[in-house]
Design a protein around this motif. Structure first.
Motif, PDB file in Angstrom:
ATOM      1  N   LEU A  94       0.753  -1.235  -0.042  1.00 16.35           N
ATOM      2  CA  LEU A  94       0.154  -0.113  -0.005  1.00 16.35           C
ATOM      3  C   LEU A  94       0.798   1.323   0.072  1.00 16.35           C
ATOM      4  O   LEU A  94       1.986   1.319   0.744  1.00 16.35           O
ATOM      5  CB  LEU A  94      -0.963  -0.129   1.169  1.00 16.35           C
ATOM      6  CG  LEU A  94      -2.057  -1.049   1.332  1.00 16.35           C
ATOM      7  CD1 LEU A  94      -2.894  -0.988   2.760  1.00 16.35           C
ATOM      8  CD2 LEU A  94      -2.967  -0.741   0.271  1.00 16.35           C
ATOM      9  N   LEU A  96       1.551   4.933   1.166  1.00 16.00           N
ATOM     10  CA  LEU A  96       1.269   5.803   2.186  1.00 16.00           C
ATOM     11  C   LEU A  96       1.373   7.324   1.924  1.00 16.00           C
ATOM     12  O   LEU A  96       2.638   7.630   1.330  1.00 16.00           O
ATOM     13  CB  LEU A  96       1.900   5.453   3.654  1.00 16.00           C
ATOM     14  CG  LEU A  96       1.599   6.063   4.904  1.00 16.00           C
ATOM     15  CD1 LEU A  96       0.092   5.731   5.379  1.00 16.00           C
ATOM     16  CD2 LEU A  96       2.682   5.819   5.778  1.00 16.00           C
ATOM     17  N   ARG A 145      -6.485  -6.508   8.207  1.00 21.28           N
ATOM     18  CA  ARG A 145      -6.972  -6.477   7.107  1.00 21.28           C
ATOM     19  C   ARG A 145      -8.487  -7.128   6.879  1.00 21.28           C
ATOM     20  O   ARG A 145      -9.546  -6.864   5.990  1.00 21.28           O
ATOM     21  CB  ARG A 145      -6.080  -7.517   5.982  1.00 21.28           C
ATOM     22  CG  ARG A 145      -4.867  -6.981   5.789  1.00 21.28           C
ATOM     23  CD  ARG A 145      -4.159  -7.699   4.499  1.00 21.28           C
ATOM     24  NE  ARG A 145      -2.899  -7.202   4.440  1.00 21.28           N
ATOM     25  CZ  ARG A 145      -1.549  -7.684   4.821  1.00 21.28           C
ATOM     26  NH1 ARG A 145      -1.801  -8.916   5.528  1.00 21.28           N
ATOM     27  NH2 ARG A 145      -0.573  -7.261   4.651  1.00 21.28           N
ATOM     28  N   ARG A 203      -4.969   3.945   7.829  1.00 21.36           N
ATOM     29  CA  ARG A 203      -3.835   2.987   7.596  1.00 21.36           C
ATOM     30  C   ARG A 203      -3.181   2.768   9.097  1.00 21.36           C
ATOM     31  O   ARG A 203      -2.946   3.704   9.859  1.00 21.36           O
ATOM     32  CB  ARG A 203      -2.931   3.416   6.627  1.00 21.36           C
ATOM     33  CG  ARG A 203      -3.329   3.788   5.085  1.00 21.36           C
ATOM     34  CD  ARG A 203      -3.703   2.626   4.500  1.00 21.36           C
ATOM     35  NE  ARG A 203      -4.003   2.918   3.319  1.00 21.36           N
ATOM     36  CZ  ARG A 203      -4.792   2.273   2.129  1.00 21.36           C
ATOM     37  NH1 ARG A 203      -5.532   1.428   2.753  1.00 21.36           N
ATOM     38  NH2 ARG A 203      -5.054   2.450   0.993  1.00 21.36           N
ATOM     39  N   TRP A 204      -2.977   1.469   9.379  1.00 27.64           N
ATOM     40  CA  TRP A 204      -1.928   1.151  10.276  1.00 27.64           C
ATOM     41  C   TRP A 204      -0.527   0.998   9.788  1.00 27.64           C
ATOM     42  O   TRP A 204      -0.325   0.389   8.880  1.00 27.64           O
ATOM     43  CB  TRP A 204      -2.393  -0.132  10.877  1.00 27.64           C
ATOM     44  CG  TRP A 204      -1.375  -0.870  12.043  1.00 27.64           C
ATOM     45  CD1 TRP A 204      -0.787  -0.008  13.046  1.00 27.64           C
ATOM     46  CD2 TRP A 204      -1.050  -1.857  11.960  1.00 27.64           C
ATOM     47  NE1 TRP A 204       0.177  -0.994  13.595  1.00 27.64           N
ATOM     48  CE2 TRP A 204       0.082  -2.333  13.297  1.00 27.64           C
ATOM     49  CE3 TRP A 204      -1.065  -3.241  11.373  1.00 27.64           C
ATOM     50  CZ2 TRP A 204       0.621  -3.484  13.571  1.00 27.64           C
ATOM     51  CZ3 TRP A 204      -0.664  -4.515  11.557  1.00 27.64           C
ATOM     52  CH2 TRP A 204       0.294  -4.422  12.987  1.00 27.64           C
ATOM     53  N   VAL A 205       0.381   1.824  10.605  1.00 30.02           N
ATOM     54  CA  VAL A 205       1.879   1.981  10.042  1.00 30.02           C
ATOM     55  C   VAL A 205       2.739   1.446  11.045  1.00 30.02           C
ATOM     56  O   VAL A 205       2.641   1.596  12.356  1.00 30.02           O
ATOM     57  CB  VAL A 205       2.115   3.381   9.629  1.00 30.02           C
ATOM     58  CG1 VAL A 205       3.168   3.277   8.812  1.00 30.02           C
ATOM     59  CG2 VAL A 205       0.894   3.721   8.787  1.00 30.02           C
ATOM     60  N   SER A 221      -4.338   8.705   8.121  1.00 34.24           N
ATOM     61  CA  SER A 221      -5.847   8.823   7.260  1.00 34.24           C
ATOM     62  C   SER A 221      -5.176   9.746   6.224  1.00 34.24           C
ATOM     63  O   SER A 221      -5.271  10.738   6.656  1.00 34.24           O
ATOM     64  CB  SER A 221      -7.070   9.174   7.938  1.00 34.24           C
ATOM     65  OG  SER A 221      -8.035   9.359   6.963  1.00 34.24           O
ATOM     66  N   VAL A 241       2.508  -0.944   6.188  1.00 38.79           N
ATOM     67  CA  VAL A 241       1.326  -0.202   6.113  1.00 38.79           C
ATOM     68  C   VAL A 241       0.102  -1.123   5.639  1.00 38.79           C
ATOM     69  O   VAL A 241       0.113  -2.109   4.937  1.00 38.79           O
ATOM     70  CB  VAL A 241       1.741   0.718   4.800  1.00 38.79           C
ATOM     71  CG1 VAL A 241       0.223   1.687   4.848  1.00 38.79           C
ATOM     72  CG2 VAL A 241       2.744   1.732   5.019  1.00 38.79           C
TER      73      VAL A 241
END
Length: 242
Positions: A94, A96, A145, A203-205, A221, A241
């Protein structure tokens, strides 16, 4: 072990291994073992010759080490199952956005915090604690996910004001449940789970830095960092990500 041809790329990183390139080295994150591995120097160029998609451009490469064969460099990665056949496909990473703004928790909202949000946050925080105790990062990533996949088509919330109201409620109520100090991973995953209950999916980063080495997690976001100041997030290079 069969010699690796210098002109071919028979391997790629396994799906549970993520990589980023900065400060003259490649950092690998093995999410099954929750471990990081740094690769630098002449090994960067050598590994790029046999690992498809190796995150080093030609101008960044140093001459390959003459005293080290490709077999010697690749074998430890194969033994740890960090590589797989290049002929198999890998899900694209993904993209970012660059962090450009921090969330303003004091922005007025029409939907103030309530006891339902507090109960929901407590439940999400408890499940996150179980995740971190019993699961590796690879399993957690799959679960994150799946949060979005559970939503029926067309039911994902996209209104930015709804995102702002939900995050503001989370940040106001968080001190009643836990402190985020030195618990960035727990905080970020709890926020992700809480927002998912409202059909919001930022998004989790996970990012890394060197000198000294450190890892950090946040939620983002677009260009807005939701649970950290963006200047701090910019100190880290994203490696995972979701």
């Amino acid at each position: 072990m069969r010699s690796v041809a210098a002109h071919s790329s028979p391997y790629r990183l396994a799906d549970h291994v993520h990589a980023c390139h900065f400060d003259g080295q490649v950092v690998l994150l093995d999410t099954r073992r929750n471990k990081y591995l740094g690769v630098g120097g002449a090994q960067l160029a050598a590994l790029s010759r046999c690992i498809a998609g190796w995150p080093v451009t030609s101008q960044d490469q140093a001459p390959p080490a003459k005293h080290e064969s490709l077999d010697a460099l690749v074998k430890p990665l194969l033994d740890q199952q960090m590589l797989t056949a290049a002929s198999t496909s890998r899900q694209p990473a993904l993209v970012l956005d660059e962090p450009l703004e921090s969330f303003d928790s004091w922005h007025p909202t029409q939907d103030p915090s309530n006891w339902r949000d507090l109960l929901s946050m407590a439940y999400c925080a408890s499940l996150t604690a179980v995740w971190l105790k019993k699961r590796c990062l690879a399993e957690i990533a799959i679960s994150v996910r799946r949060l979005r996949l559970k939503e029926p088509s067309g039911q994902v919330e996209t209104n930015p004001e709804h995102m702002r109201a939900a995050v503001a409620s989370y940040l106001r109520l968080r001190p009643f449940l836990f402190t985020a100090h030195d618990r960035c991973l727990h905080d970020s995953l709890t926020l992700v789970r809480f927002l998912a209950t409202k059909r919001l999916f930022p998004r989790w980063v996970i990012g890394v830095r060197t000198r000294p080495f450190a890892a950090h997690s946040w939620v983002q976001s677009g260009p807005i960092v939701l649970n950290d100041v963006y200047e701090h997030a910019r100190d880290y290079t994203p490696i995972l990500v979701i």
